[in-house]
Design a protein around this motif. Structure first.
Motif, short mmCIF file in Angstrom:
data_model
loop_
_atom_site.label_atom_id
_atom_site.label_comp_id
_atom_site.label_asym_id
_atom_site.label_seq_id
_atom_site.Cartn_x
_atom_site.Cartn_y
_atom_site.Cartn_z
N ARG A 25 10.73 1.37 5.70
CA ARG A 25 11.85 2.21 5.27
C ARG A 25 11.27 3.43 4.56
N VAL A 26 11.83 4.60 4.86
CA VAL A 26 11.30 5.84 4.31
C VAL A 26 12.42 6.62 3.65
N ARG A 27 12.18 7.08 2.42
CA ARG A 27 13.13 7.96 1.74
C ARG A 27 12.62 9.39 1.85
N VAL A 28 13.52 10.29 2.22
CA VAL A 28 13.19 11.71 2.34
C VAL A 28 13.97 12.44 1.25
N ASP A 29 13.24 13.06 0.30
CA ASP A 29 13.86 13.75 -0.83
C ASP A 29 13.96 15.24 -0.57
N GLY A 33 17.42 17.10 -5.19
CA GLY A 33 17.53 15.74 -5.68
C GLY A 33 18.24 14.77 -4.74
N ARG A 34 18.80 15.29 -3.67
CA ARG A 34 19.46 14.42 -2.71
C ARG A 34 18.42 13.77 -1.80
N SER A 35 18.76 12.60 -1.29
CA SER A 35 17.84 11.87 -0.42
C SER A 35 18.56 11.35 0.80
N VAL A 36 17.81 11.15 1.86
CA VAL A 36 18.27 10.43 3.03
C VAL A 36 17.23 9.36 3.31
N TYR A 37 17.62 8.36 4.05
CA TYR A 37 16.72 7.25 4.34
C TYR A 37 16.57 7.07 5.84
#
Length: 85
Positions: A25-29, A33-37
């Motif tokens: 699983r990867v979080r993209v910041d 400050g918002r993120s998508v996964y």
């Protein structure tokens, strides 16, 4: 849900492959400050199943609560007229 081809994104191929084939699983910041996964299809399917189970249980609880209330049900045809549909 919108679907993109991997070639249309800027996801590095090695990252895409780790998510798709190894279940990482990867979080993209973003700077704001918002993120998508990025998650695998298997994880997505599991989340959808969990969501379906949750809402099914909520529906059952609401039905029991309604039964205990003693209120009379509203026929669908009457509801359609009331809502104008």
């Amino acid at each position: 849900m919108k679907t993109l081809k991997a070639s249309e994104t800027r996801i590095p191929p090695d990252t895409f492959n780790r998510v798709a084939y190894q279940g990482e699983r990867v979080r993209v910041d973003r700077r704001d400050g918002r993120s998508v996964y990025l998650i695998s299809e298997e994880d997505h399917d599991l989340l959808a199943q969990l969501e379906d189970t949750y809402w099914s249980q909520e529906g059952e609880r609401a039905l029991v609560q309604f039964g205990r209330s003693g209120e009379a049900p509203i026929p669908f045809s009457e509801l359609r007229k009331k809502l104008g549909i």
